[in-house]
Enzyme design. Structure first.
Site, mmCIF file in Angstrom:
data_model
loop_
_atom_site.group_PDB
_atom_site.id
_atom_site.type_symbol
_atom_site.label_atom_id
_atom_site.label_comp_id
_atom_site.label_asym_id
_atom_site.label_seq_id
_atom_site.Cartn_x
_atom_site.Cartn_y
_atom_site.Cartn_z
ATOM 1 N N ASP A 74 40.695 41.265 33.999
ATOM 2 C CA ASP A 74 41.571 40.212 34.485
ATOM 3 C C ASP A 74 41.810 40.468 35.969
ATOM 4 O O ASP A 74 42.647 41.279 36.348
ATOM 5 C CB ASP A 74 42.895 40.215 33.698
ATOM 6 C CG ASP A 74 43.847 39.123 34.172
ATOM 7 O OD1 ASP A 74 43.651 38.610 35.285
ATOM 8 O OD2 ASP A 74 44.792 38.790 33.425
ATOM 9 N N LYS B 270 44.501 32.452 40.791
ATOM 10 C CA LYS B 270 45.383 32.589 41.951
ATOM 11 C C LYS B 270 44.755 32.208 43.312
ATOM 12 O O LYS B 270 44.837 31.061 43.705
ATOM 13 C CB LYS B 270 45.987 33.986 41.965
ATOM 14 C CG LYS B 270 46.947 34.174 40.770
ATOM 15 C CD LYS B 270 48.094 35.107 41.045
ATOM 16 C CE LYS B 270 49.230 34.904 40.075
ATOM 17 N NZ LYS B 270 49.086 35.605 38.800
ATOM 18 N N PHE C 278 49.879 41.747 32.051
ATOM 19 C CA PHE C 278 50.245 40.327 32.074
ATOM 20 C C PHE C 278 48.978 39.496 32.106
ATOM 21 O O PHE C 278 48.128 39.685 32.976
ATOM 22 C CB PHE C 278 51.124 39.974 33.283
ATOM 23 C CG PHE C 278 51.543 38.530 33.257
ATOM 24 C CD1 PHE C 278 52.586 38.100 32.438
ATOM 25 C CD2 PHE C 278 50.871 37.575 34.020
ATOM 26 C CE1 PHE C 278 52.950 36.748 32.388
ATOM 27 C CE2 PHE C 278 51.239 36.225 33.979
ATOM 28 C CZ PHE C 278 52.275 35.819 33.157
HETATM 29 C C1 LIG Z 1 49.215 35.212 37.360
HETATM 30 C C2 LIG Z 1 48.401 35.961 36.377
HETATM 31 C C3 LIG Z 1 47.941 35.356 35.193
HETATM 32 C C4 LIG Z 1 48.329 33.957 34.779
HETATM 33 O O1 LIG Z 1 47.882 32.990 35.669
HETATM 34 P P1 LIG Z 1 48.487 31.493 35.573
HETATM 35 O O2 LIG Z 1 47.695 30.750 36.617
HETATM 36 O O3 LIG Z 1 49.936 31.582 35.874
HETATM 37 O O4 LIG Z 1 48.235 31.003 34.204
HETATM 38 C C5 LIG Z 1 47.132 36.112 34.360
HETATM 39 N N1 LIG Z 1 46.801 37.375 34.651
HETATM 40 C C6 LIG Z 1 47.219 37.976 35.781
HETATM 41 C C7 LIG Z 1 46.804 39.383 36.071
HETATM 42 C C8 LIG Z 1 48.045 37.299 36.675
HETATM 43 O O5 LIG Z 1 48.488 37.917 37.768
#
Ligand SMILES: *Cc1c(COP(=O)(O)O)cnc(C)c1O
Length: 390
Positions: free
Chosen positions: A215, A245, A128
């Protein structure tokens, strides 16, 4: 509930009025133990006194100026982040998706500079990376992508935790410029890869002159019991790392960090953001980092994560529907053998906030300040619900 909001969410029938540490209070004054922390955002807990004071003070002083001018807190935050992560440069945006957009653009420019006309990035099944077009295209979920074709091209997908699959692509594809991967998959179901997975990706990237892009939007800023999850590995320092986050403990901010050959790819005019790195957000993030640095909160995440997994393994021993309890630090997953979204509501009715991801995996992402007693409450509340869940 409102009819004027686009129906992108399905909120539970509750609104919270205030928060304090690990607890949230709803409009009726009922208190909930928050084992989700706004999806790994409020790592220091709700209404952290120092962060609150910093936000209030900065709001009284200066909220926004734009990047047409120098921003003192942004410069300070950049230096601090680079030092903590052993990286060289940083770009600030407002969310995780934006941080990943920056990483994807950076990788494409990196390829162009080597004469690669159609640069491709290796991404993973079950990953994700966000909801913007490029990041949902990178995301390994049909559900996230459904209806939004044509997708952004330039992503090659392989199985997560499968080094041979990456090696195979290295042999057959000369247009690869980067690998983008989560150190632990969050939305994908709290999937912890083999201990040497990231080290091996580092090696392949070095051998092929690719960028290793991590990420760490969910795993970073202390969540897994280290500042950044790749620090659990011996030799997995990335060329590019994205954060968001927990970085602002609730104030929106995202960051794309780069090191070495990746650090001088962007030049003025190639990327930007109106709000990115504004005085309010960077002051909040700077305070978050300071609090983490001078406390034992990250250590606590490691300890409490281990404790939760141990306690759940004990409590759920022999329960037929439980496939596995797993995690890293305070990123904890309990996989059942069937869809269990219903448990979110049941836990909520017992004043415990949790999440279910990838259909079958209960996900716990509590504030990193969690105490042993609060961990016991989570186990004590959730265990009977899991045992009786049919
Ligand atoms: C939450 C998340 C995102 C997206 O972040 P947003 O602030 O919602 O755009 C991308 N990568 C990972 C691994 C995430 O947990």
């Amino acid at each position: 509930m409102s009819n004027s909001l686009m129906s992108t969410y399905m909120p539970l029938p509750v609104a919270f009025e205030s928060g304090n540490g690990v607890y949230l209070k709803d409009t009726e004054g009922k208190e909930y133990l928050d084992a989700l922390a706004g999806v790994a955002v409020c790592s220091l807990g709700h209404s952290h006194p120092e962060v609150t004071e910093a936000i209030c003070d900065q709001a009284r002083t200066l909220v926004h100026t734009s990047n047409i001018y120098q921003i003192q807190h942004q410069i300070e935050l950049g230096e601090k982040l680079c030092k903590l992560a052993d990286m060289d440069k940083v770009f600030f945006g407002n969310s995780g998706a934006e941080a990943n957009e920056a990483a994807i653009k950076l990788a494409r420019l990196y390829g162009k500079k080597q004469g690669i006309e159609t640069p491709n990035i290796i991404v993973m099944n079950g990953s994700f990376h966000g909801r913007t077009l490029a990041t949902l295209s990178a995301t390994g979920s049909r559900k996230v992508q459904a209806g939004f074709s044509p997708l952004v091209s330039g992503f090659v997908r392989v199985k997560y935790n499968d080094i041979e699959a990456i090696n195979a692509i290295a042999k057959n594809n000369s247009d690869i410029v980067a690998v983008l991967v989560e150190p632990v998959q969050g939305e994908g179901g709290v999937i912890v890869p083999d201990a040497d997975y990231l080290d091996n990706i580092r090696k392949i990237c070095d051998k092929n002159n690719w960028l290793m892009m991590l990420d760490e939007i969910q795993t970073g800023t202390g969540r897994t019991g280290k500042w950044f999850a790749h620090q659990h590995s011996d030799n997995a320092k990335p060329d590019v790392m994205t954060l968001a986050k927990a970085l602002g403990n609730g104030v929106p901010i995202g960051a794309c960090l780069a090191a070495g050959k990746a650090s001088d790819i962007f030049s003025p005019g190639t990327h930007g953001s109106t709000f990115g790195g504004n005085p309010l957000a960077t002051r909040a993030a700077l305070t978050v980092l300071n609090v983490l640095e001078k406390s034992d909160i990250i250590e606590n995440a490691a300890t409490m994560g281990g404790y939760l997994i141990e306690q759940f393994n004990d409590a759920l021993n022999g329960v037929e529907s439980v496939v596995e309890v797993r995690g890293l630090g305070l990123m904890v997953g309990i996989e059942l053998n069937k869809d269990c979204g219903e448990l979110v509501k049941q836990a909520f009715e017992n004043q415990l906030l949790i999440n279910v991801t990838a259909g079958k995996t209960i996900r716990l992402l509590p504030p990193l300040i969690l105490t042993k007693e609060q961990a016991d409450t989570i186990v004590g509340t959730l265990t009977p619900l899991i045992k009786t869940f049919v």
